[in-house]
Design an enzyme around this catalytic site. Sequence first.
Site, PDB file in Angstrom:
ATOM      1  CG  HIS A   1      -1.675   1.241   1.585  1.00 45.84           C
ATOM      2  ND1 HIS A   1      -1.695   2.128   2.557  1.00 45.84           N
ATOM      3  CD2 HIS A   1      -2.374   1.916   0.444  1.00 45.84           C
ATOM      4  CE1 HIS A   1      -2.355   3.175   2.339  1.00 45.84           C
ATOM      5  NE2 HIS A   1      -2.737   2.980   1.082  1.00 45.84           N
ATOM      6  CB  SER A   2       1.047   4.416   0.335  1.00 43.84           C
ATOM      7  OG  SER A   2       1.550   5.545   0.311  1.00 43.84           O
ATOM      8  CG  MET A   3       5.668   5.852   0.214  1.00 45.54           C
ATOM      9  SD  MET A   3       6.301   6.428  -1.260  1.00 45.54           S
ATOM     10  CE  MET A   3       8.123   6.143  -1.021  1.00 45.54           C
TER      11      MET A   3
END
Length: 1032
Positions: free
Chosen positions: A194-196
């Site tokens: 998720h995300s980074m």
Amino acid sequence: MDSKSRGKSRLNRSILTLVSFFGLVLFYLTWYLYTRGLTGADSPGCRIVYMGPSYARITAFDESHTKFASKYSLYLYREQGRDPLPDENEGFKHLGGIPILFIPGNAGSYRQVRSIAAETSDIYFDHYLDQPDGLNPNAKNYDFFTADFNEDFTAFHGRTLLDQAEYLNEAIKFILGLYANSEHPPRSVVVLGHSMGGVVSRVMVSLPNYIPDSINTIITLASPHAAAPLTFDGDILKIYSAVDRFWFQGYDNKETDNTIAKIAKERLSKISLISITGGLLDSILPADYTTLGYLVPPTNGFTVYTTGIPGVWTPIDHLAIVWCAQLRRRVSNALLEIANFDSPDKTYSLEKRMEIMRKNFLSGFEDYTSQDKVAYDKPADHILLKADSQQINFVQEGQKLKVTPGKMPSPLNVFRLPSPKVSKVQFSLLSSMDIGELKSDNNEGYTQPTLLLCNTMDAIKEDANIIDFTNKETTEIVMFKCIDVRDDSNMIPRSAVGTYSLSESSIGGDKSPFYAIQYNSTILKQYDTVIVTGSLGMESNDNENFLLAELSDYNSSQFNIHEDLFSLMTRGAKFSLPLDKPLSMNIKIPGAWSSILAYKLKVSWPEDRETTEYIPVFRTFIRQWSNEPYEVKWHVNIEANNQVLLNMHGIAPYTPFKVKSKEEYGLNIEIWTDSIPDKSLTTIRLRIDLLNSLRLLVLRYRLATISFCVSIILLALVFQVKHYKETNKFPTFLYGLSCICSPWVFGSILFTLSILTPIMSIKPLQKFLNVIDPVVLQDSNEINLSLTDEFKLNSFFLGLEEKSLWFIGPVFFVMGLGIVSLTFYSLLVAGNVIASISRVLLKRLKLSQTEKKQPNPGKLWANRRIIGVLFVLLVIPIYMPYQFAYVVSCIIQSIQVIKILVADKTNKSILNYHLSLLMLMLWVLPINVPILVVFVHNMTINWTTPFSSHHNFLAILPVILLMERYSNSRTLPKMSQTKYKVTQAFLAYYVFYCLVYGIRHTYWIHHLFNLLCCWLLVLHYDAQDDTSDHVQ
């Protein structure tokens, strides 16, 4: 000052006031539009989810396995009532599922795994456990592992990102070891980031401690692959550059002797990477940054927007993307479908995985998905169909087949396909019911429509398995060899009377969706007949059920709006649809390819439309689509809302895009309508909505606020220094701003900013700017250009490819001028208030004259300052980041300004100089704060290891020494003509760097300020030497 100069000064002040006010209004309007809720296809529609989470910490993964064990932890997720909990005695020795690792993002929690993990367990135990027909027979439940990073800020700090990647490679090695005693131990894990966390997953594969073949599938949710979301840390950009180069080399077809390239090819050849993004609703990350661009070829991955994923059809914000009910269902289904417990990798081959991913995450209308269609493959299993020619209803090209409950024109409705050499055709089918299977044991009373693609046959063997539609009265027989293409149907949102939102028919909705099939000549050329059979059920009480099918000329279903971007902006586009319009029409708008523009579409019908007796079986809807990345949006029930706001993700600032005709990037609008006989959609109007386009600038240009404001402050300093050189008096900061707003200077600045947009996209100039970039001069691997000529990357200034958007630069400058003016007045008011309070407190203390004349207090403070400076310079190389010292320097300068304000009779030049310097320092401060946040966060979690980066004391030494020198309220020394020119030249270059490079290399703005402080120190010490020589 003469009357003429006073008049100019008043004019400049008036222009400054007017421009600043307009800039602040524009800034407020932009922010207001950004915070206002979205509507239509861009409105949120996620459903609430429920689960029974439990987490088992794996304490055995300790310092003996990784040096990060005291900072990070590894957990195993277990769904209560579903997954067996680990036994205290046996630990994790008897794990029986497929390992999958969840990687949280920036400041994310390991607990975010719970939504998708719970759904996967529920689907497996409810549907897969007994292995019914139609489901993956080799599926197995997943063992979800998740990393606890103590909510680390990976987007702020490159070293933290590397630490996480290194830790997770060691975690995967440990996880695979937990299955060592299994009968068929896995050799790889699936990664969900998720995300980074998605970026971390790409970094993992490039590190030396990566275990070969330990990762073969990566699914990322709202992960910024194309560009770093923040550029406050140089390490982040270096990591992005190195990892992008590694992945590019891994999929590059060119032969090379480069060792790293060979390693990359070996590691990446079997990895599939799917990037899922939430689109416009993501208020933390620009969705454009999630594209894979040149990093991953179509054979190994793609980027898709949630608005086009079947059954999801909603944009999703940055945090909700891990729990959105509709999306988690799709992700869980995909995970179970790619599972192959009999394989050492525990997943199917790359080709099959990609086919499953395309079917689960793409709308099915993309050309990219044609390879997965049953009709394209032309399978070996055929249906042999025997029909009575008298019962066949031949549907002519351009004629619509309409089926409603109990009203079937014929048991067999046949579309004859012309030779592809004669004409190109398109077949479209829309149904309120899913396409069913044609069964050989019952050829009457089908409750679902059936679609077959066939070739006419001369004869059929008597012993063949035949579906017979003939009877005793049949006189003429027609025989077909067909394939059932029910699996090619695409689920689409419902658009009917009473339907107002996409969520009504999405996964878990109250209403059933529609189903559509669309074939072009590329697929149809293999066949000579399309057959639609079956009814919608005589016994059905649902009078809303329908089926529409049509074979139309391909060219009649394709329209082009030839207006370019400038024309759309100035006058818009208007056109009428033909009377004999087909079921679906695609309108291509080649001029609409910019991600930072919003478009408004208005559809108008004839005034007498409502008086007609014809009742459409569905409401008009629009499929908005574009390729690379794959973005689809659905706009339903256009009759109820005939004005549609179109936002798209096409060519975007600072992200690579494929070099091809802009027409191929243009926006496509596919209109599905149930035509009223002899009536037409009167007009369709399209124009650019500049007001709603403002909101699209916020996420993409949030860093531009710093670079533009710093450049404006520096421009003000240029005029202040010029005035100081001429009069030996340092003017107010307001004087510098008013000089910027003098008609000639202001006009020149706006003109320069206007031409920067078109010239910054010129490739030779980009190459030159790349060569002279100090970041590139420092490290040649950090380039501002695309790694391949097939793609283009605009990294300079505003990163725009659209020459028609020349006005964006001036707009930002006007906004920045307003923000800087507001900052100055706020600072002045706050300083005067604090100074007034300080003066009152000093009077109340009633210090005696004796106390005021204590011997040598200045010497005592000087000694303390020297000790403080030495202490800071000592701890920076070994423990603290230099950003800490910068924050302290800002505090010292703020106190210095207050001290000057308290001393009411102080020379105004000193106040003006120090206030201007404080303005610059405060706007450079945001660049340093994120690293300090990471440092403080590490301290709060008792991470005792010294901070692993940003210990270069030379990056702060000039600032500290200058603050120490200014402790006695000094102003700029007198400058010789040469020193004056050098000062002005450096300030001018500083302005140039902020504007051209500053948005994507923000961290270098601090280093240039450090160099400025160094030069100011040189001026002071030279002036001191000159004074000493004069005294001697």
